[in-house]
Design an enzyme around this catalytic site. Structure first.
Site, PDB file in Angstrom:
ATOM      1  N   PHE A  12       0.818  -1.224   0.000  1.00  0.00           N
ATOM      2  CA  PHE A  12       0.000   0.000   0.000  1.00  0.00           C
ATOM      3  C   PHE A  12       0.851   1.273   0.000  1.00  0.00           C
ATOM      4  CE2 PHE A  12      -2.073   2.811   3.415  1.00  0.00           C
ATOM      5  CZ  PHE A  12      -2.688   3.640   2.490  1.00  0.00           C
ATOM      6  N   ASP A  34      10.193  -6.890  -3.943  1.00  0.00           N
ATOM      7  CA  ASP A  34       9.030  -7.273  -3.126  1.00  0.00           C
ATOM      8  C   ASP A  34       8.771  -8.772  -3.261  1.00  0.00           C
ATOM      9  OD1 ASP A  34       6.312  -5.428  -2.067  1.00  0.00           O
ATOM     10  OD2 ASP A  34       6.129  -7.609  -2.295  1.00  0.00           O
ATOM     11  N   LYS A  35       8.474  -9.399  -2.152  1.00  0.00           N
ATOM     12  CA  LYS A  35       8.213 -10.845  -2.136  1.00  0.00           C
ATOM     13  C   LYS A  35       6.860 -11.194  -2.757  1.00  0.00           C
ATOM     14  CE  LYS A  35       7.934 -14.546   1.352  1.00  0.00           C
ATOM     15  NZ  LYS A  35       7.995 -14.822   2.801  1.00  0.00           N
ATOM     16  N   THR A  86       2.219  -6.604   8.139  1.00  0.00           N
ATOM     17  CA  THR A  86       1.732  -5.330   8.685  1.00  0.00           C
ATOM     18  C   THR A  86       0.404  -5.381   9.436  1.00  0.00           C
ATOM     19  OG1 THR A  86       0.604  -4.810   6.611  1.00  0.00           O
ATOM     20  CG2 THR A  86       2.871  -4.004   6.851  1.00  0.00           C
ATOM     21  N   THR A 126       6.514   2.589  12.627  1.00  0.00           N
ATOM     22  CA  THR A 126       5.120   2.880  12.966  1.00  0.00           C
ATOM     23  C   THR A 126       4.983   3.504  14.353  1.00  0.00           C
ATOM     24  OG1 THR A 126       3.073   1.736  13.575  1.00  0.00           O
ATOM     25  CG2 THR A 126       5.034   0.401  13.601  1.00  0.00           C
ATOM     26  N   ASP A 127       3.901   4.246  14.542  1.00  0.00           N
ATOM     27  CA  ASP A 127       3.585   4.801  15.867  1.00  0.00           C
ATOM     28  C   ASP A 127       3.340   3.690  16.892  1.00  0.00           C
ATOM     29  OD1 ASP A 127       1.140   3.899  14.826  1.00  0.00           O
ATOM     30  OD2 ASP A 127       0.046   5.761  15.210  1.00  0.00           O
ATOM     31  N   GLU A 128       3.033   2.481  16.417  1.00  0.00           N
ATOM     32  CA  GLU A 128       2.653   1.410  17.342  1.00  0.00           C
ATOM     33  C   GLU A 128       3.820   0.958  18.217  1.00  0.00           C
ATOM     34  OE1 GLU A 128      -0.108  -1.457  15.818  1.00  0.00           O
ATOM     35  OE2 GLU A 128      -0.727  -0.097  14.222  1.00  0.00           O
ATOM     36  N   TYR A 150       2.905  -7.621  16.121  1.00  0.00           N
ATOM     37  CA  TYR A 150       3.296  -6.722  15.018  1.00  0.00           C
ATOM     38  C   TYR A 150       4.143  -5.572  15.566  1.00  0.00           C
ATOM     39  CZ  TYR A 150       2.864  -2.686  11.883  1.00  0.00           C
ATOM     40  OH  TYR A 150       3.120  -1.569  11.117  1.00  0.00           O
ATOM     41  N   LYS A 154       8.117  -4.734  14.898  1.00  0.00           N
ATOM     42  CA  LYS A 154       8.584  -3.480  14.300  1.00  0.00           C
ATOM     43  C   LYS A 154       9.564  -2.774  15.251  1.00  0.00           C
ATOM     44  CE  LYS A 154       7.500  -1.684  10.945  1.00  0.00           C
ATOM     45  NZ  LYS A 154       8.018  -1.763   9.546  1.00  0.00           N
ATOM     46  N   ARG A 214      -7.395   6.833  16.551  1.00  0.00           N
ATOM     47  CA  ARG A 214      -6.233   6.756  15.662  1.00  0.00           C
ATOM     48  C   ARG A 214      -6.118   8.089  14.926  1.00  0.00           C
ATOM     49  NH1 ARG A 214      -5.797   2.962  18.452  1.00  0.00           N
ATOM     50  NH2 ARG A 214      -5.450   0.762  17.915  1.00  0.00           N
TER      51      ARG A 214
HETATM   52  P1  NAD Z   1       1.383  -3.712   3.146  1.00  0.00           P
HETATM   53  O1  NAD Z   1       1.066  -4.903   3.964  1.00  0.00           O
HETATM   54  O2  NAD Z   1       0.339  -3.120   2.266  1.00  0.00           O
HETATM   55  O3  NAD Z   1       2.654  -4.007   2.225  1.00  0.00           O
HETATM   56  C1  NAD Z   1       3.781  -4.713   2.682  1.00  0.00           C
HETATM   57  C2  NAD Z   1       4.602  -5.098   1.461  1.00  0.00           C
HETATM   58  O4  NAD Z   1       5.782  -5.781   1.911  1.00  0.00           O
HETATM   59  C3  NAD Z   1       3.866  -6.051   0.509  1.00  0.00           C
HETATM   60  O5  NAD Z   1       4.041  -5.623  -0.819  1.00  0.00           O
HETATM   61  C4  NAD Z   1       4.560  -7.398   0.736  1.00  0.00           C
HETATM   62  O6  NAD Z   1       4.547  -8.239  -0.401  1.00  0.00           O
HETATM   63  C5  NAD Z   1       5.966  -6.938   1.094  1.00  0.00           C
HETATM   64  N1  NAD Z   1       6.705  -7.944   1.884  1.00  0.00           N
HETATM   65  C6  NAD Z   1       6.279  -8.600   2.988  1.00  0.00           C
HETATM   66  N2  NAD Z   1       7.235  -9.446   3.420  1.00  0.00           N
HETATM   67  C7  NAD Z   1       8.295  -9.297   2.575  1.00  0.00           C
HETATM   68  C8  NAD Z   1       9.585  -9.886   2.506  1.00  0.00           C
HETATM   69  N3  NAD Z   1       9.971 -10.818   3.397  1.00  0.00           N
HETATM   70  N4  NAD Z   1      10.420  -9.508   1.531  1.00  0.00           N
HETATM   71  C9  NAD Z   1      10.023  -8.573   0.615  1.00  0.00           C
HETATM   72  N5  NAD Z   1       8.814  -8.006   0.610  1.00  0.00           N
HETATM   73  C10 NAD Z   1       7.954  -8.347   1.591  1.00  0.00           C
HETATM   74  O7  NAD Z   1       1.916  -2.621   4.190  1.00  0.00           O
HETATM   75  P2  NAD Z   1       1.826  -1.036   4.216  1.00  0.00           P
HETATM   76  O8  NAD Z   1       0.599  -0.647   4.927  1.00  0.00           O
HETATM   77  O9  NAD Z   1       2.122  -0.501   2.866  1.00  0.00           O
HETATM   78  O10 NAD Z   1       3.043  -0.711   5.188  1.00  0.00           O
HETATM   79  C11 NAD Z   1       4.347  -0.470   4.673  1.00  0.00           C
HETATM   80  C12 NAD Z   1       5.278  -0.143   5.826  1.00  0.00           C
HETATM   81  O11 NAD Z   1       4.793   0.990   6.539  1.00  0.00           O
HETATM   82  C13 NAD Z   1       5.400  -1.279   6.847  1.00  0.00           C
HETATM   83  O12 NAD Z   1       6.731  -1.375   7.253  1.00  0.00           O
HETATM   84  C14 NAD Z   1       4.507  -0.826   7.997  1.00  0.00           C
HETATM   85  O13 NAD Z   1       4.971  -1.353   9.215  1.00  0.00           O
HETATM   86  C15 NAD Z   1       4.658   0.673   7.916  1.00  0.00           C
HETATM   87  N6  NAD Z   1       3.522   1.465   8.409  1.00  0.00           N
HETATM   88  C16 NAD Z   1       2.264   1.248   7.936  1.00  0.00           C
HETATM   89  C17 NAD Z   1       1.215   2.047   8.390  1.00  0.00           C
HETATM   90  C18 NAD Z   1      -0.203   1.882   7.870  1.00  0.00           C
HETATM   91  O14 NAD Z   1      -1.135   2.517   8.410  1.00  0.00           O
HETATM   92  N7  NAD Z   1      -0.452   1.113   6.833  1.00  0.00           N
HETATM   93  C19 NAD Z   1       1.461   3.052   9.337  1.00  0.00           C
HETATM   94  C20 NAD Z   1       2.776   3.229   9.789  1.00  0.00           C
HETATM   95  C21 NAD Z   1       3.796   2.431   9.311  1.00  0.00           C
HETATM   96  P1  TYD Z   2      -6.147  -1.405  11.475  1.00  0.00           P
HETATM   97  O1  TYD Z   2      -6.620  -0.828  10.181  1.00  0.00           O
HETATM   98  O2  TYD Z   2      -6.011  -2.894  11.579  1.00  0.00           O
HETATM   99  O3  TYD Z   2      -4.786  -0.680  11.827  1.00  0.00           O
HETATM  100  P2  TYD Z   2      -3.895  -0.731  13.196  1.00  0.00           P
HETATM  101  O4  TYD Z   2      -4.330  -1.872  14.006  1.00  0.00           O
HETATM  102  O5  TYD Z   2      -2.518  -0.873  12.638  1.00  0.00           O
HETATM  103  O6  TYD Z   2      -4.127   0.591  13.877  1.00  0.00           O
HETATM  104  O7  TYD Z   2      -7.109  -0.951  12.628  1.00  0.00           O
HETATM  105  C1  TYD Z   2      -7.362   0.429  12.877  1.00  0.00           C
HETATM  106  C2  TYD Z   2      -8.334   0.527  14.025  1.00  0.00           C
HETATM  107  O8  TYD Z   2      -9.597  -0.054  13.602  1.00  0.00           O
HETATM  108  C3  TYD Z   2      -7.900  -0.251  15.241  1.00  0.00           C
HETATM  109  O9  TYD Z   2      -8.261   0.471  16.423  1.00  0.00           O
HETATM  110  C4  TYD Z   2      -8.707  -1.529  15.179  1.00  0.00           C
HETATM  111  C5  TYD Z   2      -9.991  -1.113  14.488  1.00  0.00           C
HETATM  112  N1  TYD Z   2     -10.617  -2.161  13.663  1.00  0.00           N
HETATM  113  C6  TYD Z   2     -11.973  -2.510  13.878  1.00  0.00           C
HETATM  114  O10 TYD Z   2     -12.675  -1.937  14.743  1.00  0.00           O
HETATM  115  N2  TYD Z   2     -12.509  -3.485  13.109  1.00  0.00           N
HETATM  116  C7  TYD Z   2     -11.785  -4.157  12.156  1.00  0.00           C
HETATM  117  O11 TYD Z   2     -12.334  -5.076  11.499  1.00  0.00           O
HETATM  118  C8  TYD Z   2     -10.420  -3.781  11.953  1.00  0.00           C
HETATM  119  C9  TYD Z   2      -9.567  -4.486  10.922  1.00  0.00           C
HETATM  120  C10 TYD Z   2      -9.876  -2.786  12.733  1.00  0.00           C
END
Ligand code: NAD
Ligand code: TYD
Length: 347
Positions: A12, A34-35, A86, A126-128, A150, A154, A214
């Site tokens: 994403f 990417d895997k 993730t 991540t903030d987490e 998770y 991280k 959030r």
């Molecule tokens: P995502 O799950 O959409 O994408 C992860 C990507 O990593 C995928 O394309 C997957 O194929 C690839 N991948 C997984 N394992 C792999 C491996 N072993 N080798 C190579 N590629 C691999 O995740 P995202 O939401 O795009 O998040 C991207 C990064 O940002 C992550 O590191 C996540 O921790 C961080 N992040 C995400 C959020 C969020 O809200 N989505 C917020 C803060 C930080």
């Molecule tokens: P999520 O999108 O899984 O992100 P993260 O856990 O990394 O913050 O979840 C965002 C918020 O939404 C989190 O407080 C959990 C809540 N949530 C639901 O209430 N229902 C759901 O089905 C999911 C996936 C998340």
């Protein structure tokens, strides 16, 4: 900094970052590595597939030899690491893959950056890692108190990378982003899950009372923040990335049903996530000092995101079948799963 290896670039945030960087820096060569796990999709990169400065490699960040080959073949000088498992709920079901990719995978990348003397390793975190923040905001020097597998993976990956900076002088920067939304987000995460369920008149499974908070950051702002830290950030430093746009989950669920003209009765409270963090909130003064401000207003970003999922049903409908259904049943139980399964069968 001209030859970037973007690990996890088919996911994403990675794919949105690649789209943005290719337009912003046509002189850079961008290699996505990417895997292609369940979350990684080659078609997320279709908008840039014909660009001369773009290359795709299917590979695992845990595979040291393949990482080394990718770096040397393409004369990579910078790695931007998005690759990770993730999804918090999946980490609770199966933590193993999280430890492998989010900890061991990061160690492989750190070793490659060290051995091949790259100019920069940017790690996307991540903030987490800070754990729940009931009040106030976290600054970059606050302690890590992760609660889910998770978040703990991280945090561990980050600590390992920081140790490489301290011990070997690894040219590391880190960003810690809040909950991000926008196009191409896999529909297991709350916003695309709720939008796509609502479009099909399916229940929106709200965990517990939905009062968890959030901060909601648009993916383009997340990409801009990483670009800024890559170019102006100081090695050895982490930077918080946030939008100052706090919303509870129930507010978001209501906004989604309202925007799509669906009844609120679609919102169904389900069993809460174990160790569900009540709130995350970050202080972004350090990033602002580099000149950053989020540019996407939530109302506009949210409306555009809803519109994207309405217009891109051929993208998400195939995803929400097959393995996804098995995960959905396991996560949400038979009641919601049966509803999802019967609707998919009619498609
Ligand atoms: P995502 O799950 O959409 O994408 C992860 C990507 O990593 C995928 O394309 C997957 O194929 C690839 N991948 C997984 N394992 C792999 C491996 N072993 N080798 C190579 N590629 C691999 O995740 P995202 O939401 O795009 O998040 C991207 C990064 O940002 C992550 O590191 C996540 O921790 C961080 N992040 C995400 C959020 C969020 O809200 N989505 C917020 C803060 C930080
Ligand atoms: P999520 O999108 O899984 O992100 P993260 O856990 O990394 O913050 O979840 C965002 C918020 O939404 C989190 O407080 C959990 C809540 N949530 C639901 O209430 N229902 C759901 O089905 C999911 C996936 C998340």
């Amino acid at each position: 900094m001209h030859h970037l290896l973007v690990t996890g670039g088919a996911g994403f945030i990675g794919a949105n970052f690649v789209h943005y960087m290719i337009d912003q820096y046509p002189e850079y060569h961008i290699v996505v590595y990417d895997k292609l796990t369940y979350a990684g999709r080659r078609e997320n990169l279709d908008p840039v597939a014909d660009r001369p400065n773009y290359t795709f490699i299917q590979g695992d960040i845990c595979d040291a030899e393949q990482v080394r080959q990718a770096i040397t073949t393409h004369q990579i000088d910078t790695i931007v690491n998005f690759a990770a498992e993730t999804h918090v709920d999946r980490s609770i079901l199966d933590p193993d893959a999280f430890v492998k990719t989010d900890v061991l995978g990061v160690s492989v990348l750190c070793e490659a950056v060290r051995a091949l003397q790259l100019e920069r390793f940017h790690h996307v975190s991540t903030d987490e890692v800070y754990g729940p923040i009931p009040e106030g905001t976290c600054t970059e020097t606050d302690a890590f108190r992760p609660t889910s597998p998770y978040a703990a993976s991280k945090a561990s990956g980050e600590l390992l990378a920081l140790s490489y900076h301290i011990t070997y002088g690894l040219p590391l920067t880190i960003t810690r982003g809040v909950n991000t939304y926008g196009p191409y987000q896999y529909p297991e995460k709350v916003m695309p899950l709720f939008i796509t369920n609502a479009l099909d008149d399916l229940p929106l499974p709200l965990y517990g009372d939905g009062r968890q908070v959030r901060d909601r950051l648009h993916v383009l702002d997340h990409a801009r923040a990483i670009d800024l830290v890559l170019h102006r950030g100081q090695a050895g430093h982490a930077y918080n990335v946030a939008a100052d746009c706090e919303k509870t989950n129930i507010e978001v669920a209501r906004l989604i049903v309202q925007a799509l003209g669906k009844p609120e009765s679609l919102i169904q409270s389900v069993t809460d996530r174990p160790a569900h963090d009540i709130r995350y909130a970050l202080d972004t003064s350090k990033l602002q000092a580099l000149g950053w401000q989020p540019q996407v207003d939530f109302e506009q970003g949210f409306a555009a995101t809803i519109d994207w999922y309405c217009q891109h049903q051929p993208w998400w409908r195939p995803i929400k079948s097959g393995d996804y259904l098995a995960y959905y049943r396991r996560q949400y139980g038979e009641h919601l799963a049966t509803l999802l399964g019967s609707t998919s069968a009619q498609d």
